[in-house]
Design a protein around this motif. Structure first.
Motif, PDB file in Angstrom:
ATOM      1  N   ILE A  30      -0.099   5.557   2.353  1.00 22.33           N
ATOM      2  CA  ILE A  30       0.989   4.608   2.597  1.00 22.33           C
ATOM      3  C   ILE A  30       1.832   4.450   1.336  1.00 22.33           C
ATOM      4  N   LEU A  31       3.146   4.527   1.514  1.00 23.26           N
ATOM      5  CA  LEU A  31       4.091   4.299   0.427  1.00 23.26           C
ATOM      6  C   LEU A  31       4.988   3.134   0.816  1.00 23.26           C
ATOM      7  N   ASP A  32       4.916   2.054   0.059  1.00 30.43           N
ATOM      8  CA  ASP A  32       5.762   0.896   0.314  1.00 30.43           C
ATOM      9  C   ASP A  32       7.112   1.087  -0.364  1.00 30.43           C
ATOM     10  N   ILE A  33       8.165   0.903   0.414  1.00 30.17           N
ATOM     11  CA  ILE A  33       9.524   0.967  -0.111  1.00 30.17           C
ATOM     12  C   ILE A  33      10.032  -0.448  -0.364  1.00 30.17           C
ATOM     13  N   GLY A  34       9.558  -1.389   0.446  1.00 30.42           N
ATOM     14  CA  GLY A  34       9.883  -2.801   0.251  1.00 30.42           C
ATOM     15  C   GLY A  34       8.772  -3.491  -0.511  1.00 30.42           C
ATOM     16  N   SER A  35       8.475  -4.714  -0.119  1.00 32.60           N
ATOM     17  CA  SER A  35       7.425  -5.497  -0.782  1.00 32.60           C
ATOM     18  C   SER A  35       6.057  -5.107  -0.226  1.00 32.60           C
ATOM     19  N   PRO A  36       5.080  -4.793  -1.076  1.00 32.43           N
ATOM     20  CA  PRO A  36       3.730  -4.503  -0.585  1.00 32.43           C
ATOM     21  C   PRO A  36       3.106  -5.742   0.066  1.00 32.43           C
ATOM     22  N   TYR A  37       2.134  -5.502   0.919  1.00 33.82           N
ATOM     23  CA  TYR A  37       1.380  -6.592   1.536  1.00 33.82           C
ATOM     24  C   TYR A  37       0.354  -7.162   0.556  1.00 33.82           C
ATOM     25  N   GLU A  38      -0.072  -8.384   0.840  1.00 36.17           N
ATOM     26  CA  GLU A  38      -1.269  -8.933   0.225  1.00 36.17           C
ATOM     27  C   GLU A  38      -2.443  -8.691   1.160  1.00 36.17           C
TER      28      GLU A  38
END
Length: 274
Positions: A48-56
């Motif tokens: 998984i690559l986050d482009i926005g804000s990563p999850y907690e």
């Protein structure tokens, strides 16, 4: 992709990656609710690559901690709870159950129920925002380069067992030595045992048989029987085991990413003969 709206889409991998990759999916939620979301196991590891804000992510101590911008999610055998902290946009590779061993570079068992930081491995890799096709192209390029350099392979014995589990085929008779050998190879390539994979796939089929898994009320018992459960208590135990809640609680509470994933089919894509 319409601005301001949630989106989830699955994209076919190129033929060279199909033996290893089931699908590449993209997701965006510009205005997430911030609600906790329970993600069900599906038998497939993911990059998984986050482009926005990563999850907690909720740890075993109940404390939510920010995930890395790029991560490898190994096989899941217990509940996973996430919550967004800002606008979400990501691209993810859903591997076949036994397809990620060579990307990972070590036994898949070491990644079970773990999210491994991949920011070092993907340093310098960027994906264009609000461009799902461009994001998929970036991930394909990363995987293709690694596949060519490292010569990814599939263990035919393990793949045959994975395919049998996906097809709900009967477990063949084996000698104790044959069974031990398969267990070792399966642990290395998949991370979990053949029996555990079959249990996870049965649980996942509950959502496949549900017309709308997020609906309330939802005929869970009917979906569970179609998925292969004997009765409601047996299915209820797996909801507690894999999601940490009842089916009714899950249907009532889940939104956004959890709902999108549950409503999509996890049926296998065709493999290249190996």
């Amino acid at each position: 992709m319409t601005a301001g709206e949630d989106h989830y889409a699955e994209h076919e991998p190129p033929a060279s990656l199909r033996p290893f990759v089931r699908t590449i999916w993209t997701y965006g939620s510009p205005n997430p609710s911030g609600a906790v979301q329970r993600i069900a196991p599906d038998g497939c590891p993911e990059l998984i690559l986050d482009i926005g804000s990563p999850y907690e992510e909720a740890g075993e101590d109940g404390v939510f901690r920010l995930q890395p911008q790029a991560l490898f999610a190994g096989q899941m055998t217990r509940p996973l709870a996430l919550r967004p902290v800002g606008p979400v946009e990501l691209v993810a590779v859903r591997f076949e159950p036994d397809g990620a061993r060579d990307w990972l570079g070590h036994s898949a068992h070491l990644a079970v129920d773990r999210r491994l930081d991949m920011t070092g491995r993907l340093a310098g890799v960027t994906a264009p925002p609000r461009d799902p096709q461009g994001q998929v192209a970036v991930m394909v390029a990363v995987l293709e380069a690694h596949r060519r350099e490292h010569g990814w392979t599939i263990d035919p014995l393990v793949r045959a067992e994975v395919n049998a589990a996906l097809a709900e085929a009967a477990i063949p008779a084996r000698s104790p030595a044959e069974q031990r050998g398969l267990q070792r190879r399966f642990r290395d390539r998949v991370g979990i045992s053949p029996r555990e994979l079959r249990s996870i796939l049965r649980f996942r089929r509950v959502f496949d048989h549900a017309a709308d898994p997020s609906a309330d009320p939802m005929p869970w018992l009917e979906a569970g029987l179609e998925a292969g459960y004997f009765d409601q208590p047996q299915m209820a135990r797996d909801f507690r085991r894999y999601l940490g809640c009842t089916a009714t609680d899950w249907a009532r509470d889940q939104v956004e990413l959890a709902r999108s994933l549950a409503s999509q089919s996890y049926k296998p894509s065709p493999h290249s003969p190996l």
